[in-house]
Design a protein around this motif. Structure first.
Motif, PDB file in Angstrom:
ATOM      1  N   GLU A 131      12.314  70.539  32.377  1.00  0.00           N
ATOM      2  CA  GLU A 131      12.325  71.986  32.152  1.00  0.00           C
ATOM      3  C   GLU A 131      13.467  72.359  31.206  1.00  0.00           C
ATOM      4  N   VAL A 132      13.174  73.240  30.262  1.00  0.00           N
ATOM      5  CA  VAL A 132      14.172  73.737  29.311  1.00  0.00           C
ATOM      6  C   VAL A 132      14.498  75.178  29.683  1.00  0.00           C
ATOM      7  N   ALA A 133      15.779  75.464  29.843  1.00  0.00           N
ATOM      8  CA  ALA A 133      16.185  76.781  30.329  1.00  0.00           C
ATOM      9  C   ALA A 133      17.410  77.279  29.578  1.00  0.00           C
ATOM     10  N   SER A 134      17.552  78.581  29.535  1.00  0.00           N
ATOM     11  CA  SER A 134      18.729  79.221  28.964  1.00  0.00           C
ATOM     12  C   SER A 134      18.639  80.703  29.273  1.00  0.00           C
ATOM     13  N   ARG A 135      19.487  81.491  28.641  1.00  0.00           N
ATOM     14  CA  ARG A 135      19.428  82.941  28.803  1.00  0.00           C
ATOM     15  C   ARG A 135      20.192  83.581  27.652  1.00  0.00           C
ATOM     16  N   PRO A 136      19.821  84.812  27.261  1.00  0.00           N
ATOM     17  CA  PRO A 136      20.609  85.519  26.245  1.00  0.00           C
ATOM     18  C   PRO A 136      21.938  85.962  26.827  1.00  0.00           C
ATOM     19  N   GLY A 137      22.946  86.082  25.979  1.00  0.00           N
ATOM     20  CA  GLY A 137      24.256  86.506  26.459  1.00  0.00           C
ATOM     21  C   GLY A 137      24.969  85.408  27.227  1.00  0.00           C
ATOM     22  N   PRO A 138      25.796  85.763  28.226  1.00  0.00           N
ATOM     23  CA  PRO A 138      26.582  84.767  28.953  1.00  0.00           C
ATOM     24  C   PRO A 138      25.706  83.719  29.645  1.00  0.00           C
ATOM     25  N   LEU A 139      26.024  82.448  29.417  1.00  0.00           N
ATOM     26  CA  LEU A 139      25.305  81.349  30.061  1.00  0.00           C
ATOM     27  C   LEU A 139      26.240  80.523  30.939  1.00  0.00           C
ATOM     28  N   LEU A 140      27.395  80.140  30.395  1.00  0.00           N
ATOM     29  CA  LEU A 140      28.374  79.342  31.123  1.00  0.00           C
ATOM     30  C   LEU A 140      29.734  80.036  31.082  1.00  0.00           C
ATOM     31  N   ALA A 141      30.601  79.660  32.000  1.00  0.00           N
ATOM     32  CA  ALA A 141      31.833  80.413  32.210  1.00  0.00           C
ATOM     33  C   ALA A 141      32.992  79.917  31.356  1.00  0.00           C
ATOM     34  N   ALA A 142      33.911  80.844  31.102  1.00  0.00           N
ATOM     35  CA  ALA A 142      35.230  80.450  30.615  1.00  0.00           C
ATOM     36  C   ALA A 142      35.974  79.806  31.775  1.00  0.00           C
ATOM     37  N   THR A 143      36.744  78.765  31.483  1.00  0.00           N
ATOM     38  CA  THR A 143      37.466  78.053  32.527  1.00  0.00           C
ATOM     39  C   THR A 143      38.968  78.145  32.278  1.00  0.00           C
ATOM     40  N   SER A 144      39.710  78.376  33.333  1.00  0.00           N
ATOM     41  CA  SER A 144      41.162  78.410  33.222  1.00  0.00           C
ATOM     42  C   SER A 144      41.765  77.822  34.487  1.00  0.00           C
ATOM     43  N   GLU A 145      42.413  76.663  34.343  1.00  0.00           N
ATOM     44  CA  GLU A 145      43.094  76.070  35.493  1.00  0.00           C
ATOM     45  C   GLU A 145      44.298  76.947  35.842  1.00  0.00           C
ATOM     46  N   SER A 146      44.413  77.318  37.104  1.00  0.00           N
ATOM     47  CA  SER A 146      45.366  78.346  37.537  1.00  0.00           C
ATOM     48  C   SER A 146      46.356  77.752  38.531  1.00  0.00           C
ATOM     49  N   THR A 147      47.643  77.872  38.229  1.00  0.00           N
ATOM     50  CA  THR A 147      48.688  77.252  39.046  1.00  0.00           C
ATOM     51  C   THR A 147      49.731  78.295  39.440  1.00  0.00           C
ATOM     52  N   PHE A 148      50.045  78.322  40.731  1.00  0.00           N
ATOM     53  CA  PHE A 148      51.009  79.276  41.255  1.00  0.00           C
ATOM     54  C   PHE A 148      52.057  78.514  42.075  1.00  0.00           C
ATOM     55  N   ASP A 149      53.318  78.711  41.734  1.00  0.00           N
ATOM     56  CA  ASP A 149      54.416  78.084  42.471  1.00  0.00           C
ATOM     57  C   ASP A 149      55.311  79.170  43.065  1.00  0.00           C
ATOM     58  N   PHE A 150      55.466  79.130  44.386  1.00  0.00           N
ATOM     59  CA  PHE A 150      56.327  80.080  45.093  1.00  0.00           C
ATOM     60  C   PHE A 150      57.618  79.342  45.489  1.00  0.00           C
ATOM     61  N   HIS A 151      58.752  79.928  45.128  1.00  0.00           N
ATOM     62  CA  HIS A 151      60.055  79.306  45.362  1.00  0.00           C
ATOM     63  C   HIS A 151      60.834  80.144  46.367  1.00  0.00           C
ATOM     64  N   GLY A 152      61.158  79.540  47.510  1.00  0.00           N
ATOM     65  CA  GLY A 152      61.868  80.263  48.561  1.00  0.00           C
ATOM     66  C   GLY A 152      63.169  79.591  48.938  1.00  0.00           C
ATOM     67  N   LYS A 153      63.531  79.699  50.208  1.00  0.00           N
ATOM     68  CA  LYS A 153      64.782  79.122  50.707  1.00  0.00           C
ATOM     69  C   LYS A 153      64.512  78.477  52.058  1.00  0.00           C
ATOM     70  N   ALA A 154      64.838  77.188  52.153  1.00  0.00           N
ATOM     71  CA  ALA A 154      64.597  76.463  53.399  1.00  0.00           C
ATOM     72  C   ALA A 154      65.654  76.809  54.447  1.00  0.00           C
ATOM     73  N   THR A 155      65.175  76.881  55.691  1.00  0.00           N
ATOM     74  CA  THR A 155      66.075  77.061  56.830  1.00  0.00           C
ATOM     75  C   THR A 155      65.318  76.644  58.080  1.00  0.00           C
ATOM     76  N   HIS A 156      66.039  76.338  59.149  1.00  0.00           N
ATOM     77  CA  HIS A 156      65.383  76.017  60.419  1.00  0.00           C
ATOM     78  C   HIS A 156      64.616  77.250  60.890  1.00  0.00           C
ATOM     79  N   ILE A 157      63.446  77.021  61.504  1.00  0.00           N
ATOM     80  CA  ILE A 157      62.634  78.175  61.905  1.00  0.00           C
ATOM     81  C   ILE A 157      63.339  79.046  62.944  1.00  0.00           C
ATOM     82  N   ALA A 158      64.306  78.447  63.660  1.00  0.00           N
ATOM     83  CA  ALA A 158      65.062  79.257  64.630  1.00  0.00           C
ATOM     84  C   ALA A 158      65.907  80.316  63.939  1.00  0.00           C
TER      85      ALA A 158
END
Length: 385
Positions: A181-208
């Motif tokens: 089967e041959v398929a497609s569509r007008p306009g958007p067919l496949l997505a833009a891709t962006s690898e997304s990375t998030f780094d949160f920086h805090g402060k370590a301490t004992h949970i107490a």
């Protein structure tokens, strides 16, 4: 005078080409065996066309690193381009096929062997029917679709301008469609891709003494939920998706985490949505970080643009392909064919394998009879005036 090959002869050719190429998968820009194979096939055809129609009727050349082109010159004002990718994946094949990869750890697990076979099959057809073509044709074999986007380097080479190309077509095998089967569509067919990375920086301490620390894990988890809620709301207006697949945090169960690392992938179909989503996701991350007394760093890769089929060219393709199946919604995979469409009008199509075996699987395989359907499609597309 040339003889038109029978369907059985064409299928035998496509099968030979596909299986030969399947045995020699190579990665990225390092494609010496693949380039040699494709070059030898094209040169033999060039010699045949030159013998019949004279010097310059057909040329074979490389516009940029690890690429090959073949130009059939009909002296028309404009030309049609047809693209194939050549690179494979770092996958160890487990298909059990007698034509399985001879290169350990490399495999054509995404169907690029089939893509090459179809365009090489088209080269044979164009050589046989050269004097029937309504316009010139440029065949493009590119590297690095799976990695850095080899299509971009083809565009930057200026080859389309030099040869008067005003439209481009391409295929991708697709397991979720019926066989052939041959398929497609007008306009958007496949997505833009962006690898997304998030780094949160805090402060370590004992949970107490949690109040003395800055909990990056809590900030990261709250951000993930915020991000999912935000993208779900955006998707009501326009298809889009963000999903996270990796979260790493902390050193021990009773220590507040000082660093949380989150990786995901953003998929969108328009530049507006891409820019808006990235901006708001970064703001959400910064807000949750600040609330927890943390800081954050955010990185979005450039990725591939969306594959958006030119609507006017799609209308021409639809008229030439009466059996074309039109998909109701765009798909969430990415493809570097998008770079061609940023450069000139293009239509990308999908060809069903009917197997359901997913792309990139170590068992990926297909029945070569589907390639005949792809070749017939290309024959019709290059005959659009």
């Amino acid at each position: 005078m040339t003889t038109t090959p029978s369907p059985a002869d064409e299928l035998a050719l496509l099968t030979r080409l596909r299986r030969d190429l399947h045995r020699i998968p190579e990665l990225d820009f390092e494609l010496p065996e693949t380039l040699r194979y494709v070059h030898d096939e094209l040169e033999a055809l060039r010699d045949d066309v030159t013998a019949r129609y004279g010097e310059g009727a057909c040329t074979v050349f490389s516009p940029c690193k690890s690429s090959l082109c073949m130009f059939f010159d009909r002296k028309s004002e404009h030309a049609t381009a047809v693209r194939s990718d050549m690179d494979a994946l770092p996958v160890t094949e487990k298909s059990g096929a007698e034509y399985a990869s001879c290169h350990q750890g490399h495999m054509h697990a995404c169907g690029h062997d089939g893509h090459m076979a179809m365009v090489l099959g088209l080269a044979h057809h164009l050589a046989e029917s050269f004097d029937e073509l309504p316009r010139s044709v440029l065949l493009v074999f590119q590297p690095a679709e799976e990695t850095t986007g080899g299509a971009r380097f083809i565009c930057e080479s200026g080859v389309f301008e030099r040869y008067g190309v005003d439209r481009v077509f391409g295929f991708h095998l697709w397991p979720d469609l019926a066989m052939g089967e041959v398929a497609s569509r007008p306009g958007p067919l496949l997505a833009a891709t962006s690898e997304s990375t998030f780094d949160f920086h805090g402060k370590a301490t004992h949970i107490a003494k949690a109040a003395d620390g800055a909990d990056s894990l809590e900030a990261g988890m709250r951000f993930v939920l915020d991000a999912y809620d935000y993208m779900a709301e955006q998707a009501k207006a326009e298809p889009c998706l963000l999903k996270f697949g990796l979260l790493q945090s902390g050193q021990a169960r009773n220590v507040i985490s000082s660093h949380t690392h989150i990786e995901g992938s953003l998929r969108t179909y328009s530049d507006t949505m891409t820019v808006t989503a990235k901006q708001h996701l970064a703001e959400l991350a910064e807000r949750r970080a600040a609330e927890a007394g943390c800081t954050c760093t955010v990185h979005f890769s450039e990725g591939y643009p969306p594959v958006v089929n030119d609507e006017a060219l799609f209308d021409l393709a639809r008229a030439a392909l009466p059996g074309l199946h039109e998909l109701p919604e765009p798909l969430l995979i990415g493809e570097d064919f998008a770079f061609y469409q940023r450069h000139l009008p293009g239509v990308f199509l999908l060809l069903g394998t009917g197997t359901g075996i997913p792309l990139h699987a170590d068992t990926f395989d297909f029945d070569e009879r589907i390639l005949a359907a792809g070749l017939e499609t290309y024959k019709k597309l290059v005959r659009i005036p």
